[in-house]
Design a protein around this motif. Structure first.
Motif, PDB file in Angstrom:
ATOM      1  N   PRO A  39      34.063  37.145  46.938  1.00 46.21           N
ATOM      2  CA  PRO A  39      34.866  35.917  46.848  1.00 46.21           C
ATOM      3  C   PRO A  39      35.745  35.944  45.604  1.00 46.21           C
ATOM      4  O   PRO A  39      35.397  36.603  44.622  1.00 46.21           O
ATOM      5  CB  PRO A  39      33.812  34.809  46.719  1.00 46.21           C
ATOM      6  N   ILE A  40      36.861  35.202  45.650  1.00 48.29           N
ATOM      7  CA  ILE A  40      37.746  35.224  44.474  1.00 48.29           C
ATOM      8  C   ILE A  40      37.657  33.953  43.630  1.00 48.29           C
ATOM      9  O   ILE A  40      38.244  33.880  42.569  1.00 48.29           O
ATOM     10  CB  ILE A  40      39.228  35.477  44.867  1.00 48.29           C
ATOM     11  N   GLN A  41      36.913  32.959  44.105  1.00 46.56           N
ATOM     12  CA  GLN A  41      36.812  31.721  43.317  1.00 46.56           C
ATOM     13  C   GLN A  41      35.946  31.954  42.080  1.00 46.56           C
ATOM     14  O   GLN A  41      35.051  32.793  42.082  1.00 46.56           O
ATOM     15  CB  GLN A  41      36.187  30.589  44.148  1.00 46.56           C
ATOM     16  N   HIS A  42      36.204  31.154  41.070  1.00 45.78           N
ATOM     17  CA  HIS A  42      35.370  31.172  39.877  1.00 45.78           C
ATOM     18  C   HIS A  42      33.911  30.903  40.266  1.00 45.78           C
ATOM     19  O   HIS A  42      33.652  30.298  41.302  1.00 45.78           O
ATOM     20  CB  HIS A  42      35.892  30.099  38.915  1.00 45.78           C
ATOM     21  N   ALA A  43      32.963  31.352  39.417  1.00 46.15           N
ATOM     22  CA  ALA A  43      31.535  31.143  39.719  1.00 46.15           C
ATOM     23  C   ALA A  43      31.249  29.662  39.964  1.00 46.15           C
ATOM     24  O   ALA A  43      31.671  28.810  39.194  1.00 46.15           O
ATOM     25  CB  ALA A  43      30.684  31.640  38.555  1.00 46.15           C
ATOM     26  N   ASN A  44      30.528  29.372  41.044  1.00 49.96           N
ATOM     27  CA  ASN A  44      30.190  27.975  41.353  1.00 49.96           C
ATOM     28  C   ASN A  44      28.904  27.942  42.189  1.00 49.96           C
ATOM     29  O   ASN A  44      28.301  28.973  42.485  1.00 49.96           O
ATOM     30  CB  ASN A  44      31.365  27.291  42.084  1.00 49.96           C
ATOM     31  N   ARG A  45      28.486  26.733  42.542  1.00 54.76           N
ATOM     32  CA  ARG A  45      27.266  26.530  43.295  1.00 54.76           C
ATOM     33  C   ARG A  45      27.289  27.258  44.651  1.00 54.76           C
ATOM     34  O   ARG A  45      26.257  27.698  45.142  1.00 54.76           O
ATOM     35  CB  ARG A  45      27.105  25.035  43.563  1.00 54.76           C
ATOM     36  N   ASP A 198      39.077  44.437  35.849  1.00 57.60           N
ATOM     37  CA  ASP A 198      40.095  43.382  35.807  1.00 57.60           C
ATOM     38  C   ASP A 198      41.389  43.813  35.128  1.00 57.60           C
ATOM     39  O   ASP A 198      42.277  42.984  34.910  1.00 57.60           O
ATOM     40  CB  ASP A 198      39.542  42.135  35.106  1.00 57.60           C
ATOM     41  N   VAL A 199      41.514  45.099  34.784  1.00 57.22           N
ATOM     42  CA  VAL A 199      42.830  45.592  34.342  1.00 57.22           C
ATOM     43  C   VAL A 199      43.804  45.440  35.511  1.00 57.22           C
ATOM     44  O   VAL A 199      44.999  45.269  35.319  1.00 57.22           O
ATOM     45  CB  VAL A 199      42.726  47.060  33.864  1.00 57.22           C
ATOM     46  N   LEU A 200      43.265  45.491  36.732  1.00 59.43           N
ATOM     47  CA  LEU A 200      44.054  45.138  37.919  1.00 59.43           C
ATOM     48  C   LEU A 200      43.408  43.929  38.592  1.00 59.43           C
ATOM     49  O   LEU A 200      42.186  43.903  38.772  1.00 59.43           O
ATOM     50  CB  LEU A 200      44.099  46.300  38.916  1.00 59.43           C
ATOM     51  N   VAL A 201      44.221  42.950  38.952  1.00 55.06           N
ATOM     52  CA  VAL A 201      43.736  41.823  39.758  1.00 55.06           C
ATOM     53  C   VAL A 201      44.813  41.466  40.769  1.00 55.06           C
ATOM     54  O   VAL A 201      46.002  41.658  40.520  1.00 55.06           O
ATOM     55  CB  VAL A 201      43.417  40.564  38.914  1.00 55.06           C
ATOM     56  N   SER A 202      44.377  40.954  41.921  1.00 59.09           N
ATOM     57  CA  SER A 202      45.344  40.413  42.869  1.00 59.09           C
ATOM     58  C   SER A 202      44.807  39.064  43.352  1.00 59.09           C
ATOM     59  O   SER A 202      43.591  38.835  43.366  1.00 59.09           O
ATOM     60  CB  SER A 202      45.582  41.369  44.038  1.00 59.09           C
ATOM     61  N   ARG A 203      45.689  38.185  43.678  1.00 58.09           N
ATOM     62  CA  ARG A 203      45.367  36.832  44.156  1.00 58.09           C
ATOM     63  C   ARG A 203      44.751  35.921  43.092  1.00 58.09           C
ATOM     64  O   ARG A 203      44.446  34.774  43.369  1.00 58.09           O
ATOM     65  CB  ARG A 203      44.459  36.873  45.398  1.00 58.09           C
ATOM     66  N   VAL A 204      44.507  36.441  41.892  1.00 58.54           N
ATOM     67  CA  VAL A 204      44.072  35.569  40.795  1.00 58.54           C
ATOM     68  C   VAL A 204      44.955  35.859  39.584  1.00 58.54           C
ATOM     69  O   VAL A 204      45.513  36.949  39.463  1.00 58.54           O
ATOM     70  CB  VAL A 204      42.582  35.792  40.408  1.00 58.54           C
ATOM     71  N   VAL A 205      45.076  34.878  38.690  1.00 60.24           N
ATOM     72  CA  VAL A 205      45.877  35.082  37.476  1.00 60.24           C
ATOM     73  C   VAL A 205      45.148  36.068  36.568  1.00 60.24           C
ATOM     74  O   VAL A 205      43.938  35.933  36.360  1.00 60.24           O
ATOM     75  CB  VAL A 205      46.079  33.731  36.743  1.00 60.24           C
ATOM     76  N   PRO A 206      45.830  37.085  36.023  1.00 59.46           N
ATOM     77  CA  PRO A 206      45.159  37.982  35.071  1.00 59.46           C
ATOM     78  C   PRO A 206      44.683  37.187  33.859  1.00 59.46           C
ATOM     79  O   PRO A 206      45.378  36.286  33.396  1.00 59.46           O
ATOM     80  CB  PRO A 206      46.250  38.990  34.677  1.00 59.46           C
ATOM     81  N   THR A 207      43.490  37.506  33.381  1.00 58.49           N
ATOM     82  CA  THR A 207      42.879  36.741  32.288  1.00 58.49           C
ATOM     83  C   THR A 207      43.032  37.491  30.975  1.00 58.49           C
ATOM     84  O   THR A 207      42.456  38.559  30.793  1.00 58.49           O
ATOM     85  CB  THR A 207      41.380  36.510  32.591  1.00 58.49           C
ATOM     86  N   LEU A 208      43.789  36.880  30.067  1.00 64.50           N
ATOM     87  CA  LEU A 208      44.107  37.524  28.787  1.00 64.50           C
ATOM     88  C   LEU A 208      43.210  37.090  27.643  1.00 64.50           C
ATOM     89  O   LEU A 208      43.336  37.599  26.537  1.00 64.50           O
ATOM     90  CB  LEU A 208      45.531  37.106  28.393  1.00 64.50           C
ATOM     91  N   GLY A 234      39.563  44.207  40.131  1.00 65.40           N
ATOM     92  CA  GLY A 234      38.283  43.528  39.900  1.00 65.40           C
ATOM     93  C   GLY A 234      38.099  42.312  40.790  1.00 65.40           C
ATOM     94  O   GLY A 234      36.989  41.945  41.138  1.00 65.40           O
ATOM     95  N   HIS A 235      39.214  41.675  41.145  1.00 63.36           N
ATOM     96  CA  HIS A 235      39.196  40.504  42.018  1.00 63.36           C
ATOM     97  C   HIS A 235      40.377  40.601  42.978  1.00 63.36           C
ATOM     98  O   HIS A 235      41.473  40.999  42.573  1.00 63.36           O
ATOM     99  CB  HIS A 235      39.345  39.209  41.212  1.00 63.36           C
ATOM    100  N   GLY A 236      40.174  40.218  44.224  1.00 70.34           N
ATOM    101  CA  GLY A 236      41.281  40.177  45.178  1.00 70.34           C
ATOM    102  C   GLY A 236      41.407  41.448  46.000  1.00 70.34           C
ATOM    103  O   GLY A 236      40.594  42.364  45.901  1.00 70.34           O
ATOM    104  N   ASP A 237      42.436  41.467  46.829  1.00 67.90           N
ATOM    105  CA  ASP A 237      42.600  42.555  47.798  1.00 67.90           C
ATOM    106  C   ASP A 237      43.005  43.877  47.139  1.00 67.90           C
ATOM    107  O   ASP A 237      43.538  43.890  46.037  1.00 67.90           O
ATOM    108  CB  ASP A 237      43.694  42.170  48.806  1.00 67.90           C
ATOM    109  N   LEU A 238      42.774  44.970  47.843  1.00 64.63           N
ATOM    110  CA  LEU A 238      43.229  46.284  47.383  1.00 64.63           C
ATOM    111  C   LEU A 238      44.728  46.228  47.091  1.00 64.63           C
ATOM    112  O   LEU A 238      45.473  45.511  47.758  1.00 64.63           O
ATOM    113  CB  LEU A 238      42.973  47.355  48.444  1.00 64.63           C
ATOM    114  N   MET A 239      45.155  47.024  46.112  1.00 66.40           N
ATOM    115  CA  MET A 239      46.550  46.965  45.679  1.00 66.40           C
ATOM    116  C   MET A 239      47.266  48.283  45.944  1.00 66.40           C
ATOM    117  O   MET A 239      46.655  49.334  46.035  1.00 66.40           O
ATOM    118  CB  MET A 239      46.611  46.623  44.180  1.00 66.40           C
TER     119      MET A 239
END
Ligand SMILES: [Zn+2]
Length: 307
Positions: A39-45, A198-208, A234-239
């Motif tokens: 899943p790409i959402q932040h950690a949650n219940r 997470d040097v590569l991410v897709s569908r989520v904003v890169p976290t700096l 690290g997150h999201g679809d293959l690039m």
């Protein structure tokens, strides 16, 4: 009685809450390389801390897994998904960096050799308890079986080390701190695969937040020159190579904008208004944009005074 119920629930974990972890989407890259897209959402219940991609590399005598998830339960969930691909044992677990969502599942792979960068190991030892507390807060309960386990085998910054594991050729590449101070990139030259954390991410904003934006842009330049066909974020679809270039361009535009603002003596708030963030605003994790500006602001301020 109520108290006892809580204790039992803690002991049993997610199942006691009637929660089932979301299933990954399995993508087969080749006969021996599979990606479990989480899943790409932040950690949650609902996702219980399962929010990353893992890569499964099936060697002749065992499996090398890249990234183990955000808790021991998520690790076991990933282990179950691995068993649907192969009955070979997971003998090696690689951690791409020290953010808890990527490695707190290590404890589920008892006996496996843990691999990371040297700096990641240091960060796990120093910040593991903090990451565990963040995960418990985000999913809303304790994780008594989750231990922040640091690597057994490490590689130093700047190293590109070629090695064979179970007859698969690996290059473990530790770039200068990019997404974090201890990133490890896993390059499989014969498979034309790069597993990038997470040097590569897709569908989520890169976290700096813990990153170094100029190094990150440089690392993305070098990634584009590897001759790789399959980029695993690290997150999201293959690039694709095109996606990597777009991420690099977005980070460069972002950093140039922040730097210009610092030159003009603008505040972070003013810079935020002047940047065109329409690409990032609609992605998952848009809440990190403020922190990204803060981090880039500090980095460009340092540049400005050193120029
Ligand atoms: Zn991360």
């Amino acid at each position: 009685m109520r108290r006892l119920g809580v204790l039992i629930a803690l002991a049993l974990g997610a199942a006691a809450y009637g929660q089932t972890l979301p299933e990954p989407r399995t993508v087969k890259i080749s006969d021996r390389v599979y990606v479990l897209l989480g899943p790409i959402q932040h950690a949650n219940r609902l996702n219980q801390g399962y929010m990353i991609n893992s890569t499964v590399i099936v060697g002749d005598k065992g499996v090398i897994l890249v990234d183990s998830g955000g808790s021991d339960e998520v690790g076991r969930h990933i282990a179950t998904a691995v068993r649907r691909i192969t009955d070979k044992p997971v003998t090696h677990v690689v951690n791409t960096h020290h953010h808890g969502d990527h490695y707190l599942g290590n404890a589920a792979f008892e006996g496996a050799t843990l691999i990371s960068s040297e700096m990641c190991r240091k960060m796990v030892l120093e910040t593991g308890h903090e990451w565990l507390a963040i995960m418990e807060r985000d999913i809303g309960r304790r994780l008594p079986g989750t231990k922040p386990l640091a690597a057994d085998v490490t590689y130093p910054e700047g190293a590109r080390t070629e090695t064979f594991i179970h007859d698969v050729r690996f290059v473990f590449w530790v770039p200068r701190g990019s997404h974090t101070i201890g990133d490890l990139l896993v390059h499989l030259p014969d498979d034309k695969v790069l597993v990038a954390g997470d040097v590569l991410v897709s569908r989520v904003v890169p976290t700096l937040q813990d990153g170094f934006v100029k190094n990150w842009i440089q690392t993305l330049n070098e990634i584009q020159a590897l001759g790789v066909a399959h980029f695993v974020p690290g997150h999201g679809d293959l690039m694709t190579l095109h996606d990597v270039a777009a991420l690099r361009d977005a980070l460069l535009r972002f950093y140039s904008g922040v730097k210009q603002g610092v030159r003009n003596g603008q505040s972070e708030g003013e810079i935020r208004k002047s940047l065109n963030l329409s690409d990032w605003d609609k992605l998952e994790r848009a809440y990190v944009i403020g922190r990204n500006i803060n981090r880039a602001y500090l980095e460009s301020e340092r540049d400005f005074f050193n120029e």
